[in-house]
Design a protein around this motif. Structure first.
Motif, mmCIF file in Angstrom:
data_model
loop_
_atom_site.group_PDB
_atom_site.id
_atom_site.type_symbol
_atom_site.label_atom_id
_atom_site.label_comp_id
_atom_site.label_asym_id
_atom_site.label_seq_id
_atom_site.Cartn_x
_atom_site.Cartn_y
_atom_site.Cartn_z
ATOM 1 N N ASP A 191 0.840 -1.204 0.000
ATOM 2 C CA ASP A 191 0.000 0.000 0.000
ATOM 3 C C ASP A 191 0.872 1.251 0.000
ATOM 4 O OD1 ASP A 191 -2.272 -1.431 0.057
ATOM 5 O OD2 ASP A 191 -2.953 -0.775 2.031
ATOM 6 N N ASP A 224 0.213 3.990 1.665
ATOM 7 C CA ASP A 224 0.050 4.863 2.825
ATOM 8 C C ASP A 224 0.958 4.506 3.999
ATOM 9 O OD1 ASP A 224 -1.070 2.518 3.557
ATOM 10 O OD2 ASP A 224 -3.068 3.297 3.922
ATOM 11 N N GLN A 277 1.134 1.897 5.711
ATOM 12 C CA GLN A 277 0.608 0.999 6.736
ATOM 13 C C GLN A 277 1.365 -0.321 6.668
ATOM 14 O OE1 GLN A 277 -3.796 1.383 5.921
ATOM 15 N NE2 GLN A 277 -3.787 1.476 8.143
ATOM 16 N N ARG A 324 0.729 -3.789 11.893
ATOM 17 C CA ARG A 324 0.333 -2.848 10.848
ATOM 18 C C ARG A 324 0.328 -1.445 11.420
ATOM 19 N NH1 ARG A 324 -4.298 -1.781 6.825
ATOM 20 N NH2 ARG A 324 -3.093 -1.961 4.910
ATOM 21 N N ARG A 328 -2.112 4.701 9.270
ATOM 22 C CA ARG A 328 -1.916 5.441 8.036
ATOM 23 C C ARG A 328 -1.014 6.647 8.307
ATOM 24 N NH1 ARG A 328 -3.798 7.452 3.330
ATOM 25 N NH2 ARG A 328 -4.816 5.738 2.289
HETATM 26 MG MG MG Z 1 -4.456 2.138 4.335
#
Ligand code: MG
Ligand code: UDP
Length: 335
Positions: free
Chosen positions: A101, A103, A105, A204, A207
């Protein structure tokens, strides 16, 4: 000889779907480039611009001028993450391909660990969230419910708390390219291809900046997608429901006839009638709705439209020739 060595003859492709991520993309590129610098493999970073309406594309073009590993696929509009990933997989020429991803994360620093597992022979290395901290209880609860339902209904088990962050060996990528269905539930497709899979646990992150693009309506649609593309159990449930209500109605009918014969029939029973009518109406509407979900998907599928369209593409200089070979090989990347 072995296609799994991490030397400069072998290529690692990193696929990043991006949609309006101007606030995070520079930080991601910095961290990702640093990780890739530390590897001995040749690498390419494929950014898929999924119809961003902010300055994301300009920023990506800037990366490309400075970094010859950068490849940009510019989709003609916003197609959604699942299709953006598909575009990336279609164009990746790596022996190993990582999906990540934009962002932050998914920490790019974990890529070397994934490569290790790949070199040990795993075809799919997926990253499993150790916890879902930082999410609302409703999100956690709905996610939990979804995985439970999927686990019961589906034919292929889909691992829980696993996102799209993963490494795929070339042969898994080639297998995925053969799945051209319109209704794409990537987590299910990843599981469907099988091969030897390995889970790695990770935390995780939150963001980095910007906002999530998933609201509950999109999550609901995605869940329906997941269930209907991997199982016909709801259809069976509808028939079962029909059978049960019909049986119930039969006995209720017998009871009414007997009651009338035994005690006569003063006009009464408005409440019972309403309840029965409403109940049957409800059951029918639900069943029709379920049918409709499948029918609608068949309708979309029969159109055989291309999954996505490209407005432009800029290949990475490091891996250009390989890309070209591949295009000649299968000119049907987006057919
Ligand atoms: Mg995300
Ligand atoms: N994304 C995309 N197209 C979309 C929505 C999202 O390419 O229509 C990308 C987004 O840029 C990000 C990734 O998919 O790189 C995950 O999106 P997001 O962080 O919004 O989802 P979440 O992490 O909340 O599941």
């Amino acid at each position: 000889m072995d296609h799994r060595s991490a030397d400069s003859d072998h290529i690692l492709s990193v696929i990043v779907p991006v949609y309006n991520e101007e606030s995070v993309i520079s930080e991601l590129h910095k961290r990702l480039a640093k990780v890739l610098d530390g590897l001995s493999m040749t690498s390419e970073i494929i950014y898929i611009n999924d119809g961003s309406t902010d300055t994301t594309l300009e920023i990506l073009n800037g990366f490309r001028e400075q970094d010859e590993r950068v490849c940009i696929l510019d989709l003609s509009r916003n197609f959604g993450k699942e299709l953006a990933m598909t575009a990336g997989l279609d164009h990746a020429c790596g022996d190993a391909v990582v999906v990540i991803d934009a962002d932050l994360q998914d920490p790019p620093e974990l890529i070397p660990d994934m490569l290790n597992e790949w070199q040990r022979g795993y075809d799919v290395v997926y990253m499993q969230r150790r916890s879902r901290q930082g999410e609302t209880w409703l999100k956690r609860f709905t996610a939990y419910g979804f995985y439970k339902v999927m686990g019961k209904l589906g034919t292929v088990p889909i691992p829980e708390n696993v996102g799209d962050f993963r490494l795929l060996d070339r042969r898994a990528v080639l297998a995925l390219r053969r799945l051209r269905e319109e209704n794409r539930f990537m987590k299910g497709l990843f599981a469907w291809v099988g091969y030897s899979q390995k889970a790695l646990l990770y935390d995780r992150d939150e963001r980095f900046a910007g906002e999530t693009k998933w609201n509950y309506l999109r999550l609901w649609t995605l869940s329906l997608e997941g269930i209907t593309s991997f199982s016909t159990a709801p259809l069976k449930m509808a028939s079962l429901m029909g059978l049960l209500t019909a049986t119930g109605a039969f006995f209720f009918g017998v009871w009414i006839v007997l009651k009338t014969l035994l005690w006569g029939d003063p006009v009464q029973g408005y409440p019972t009638m309403m309840v029965v009518i409403l109940f049957l109406g409800g059951v029918q509407l639900i069943s029709i709705g379920i049918l409709g979900e499948y029918l609608g998907r068949m309708f979309m599928e029969t159109k055989r439209r291309p999954l996505y369209l490209l407005k432009g593409q800029a290949l990475a200089k490091t891996t250009c020739s390989l890309h070209q070979q591949q295009e000649n090989h299968n000119g049907s990347a987006d057919a």
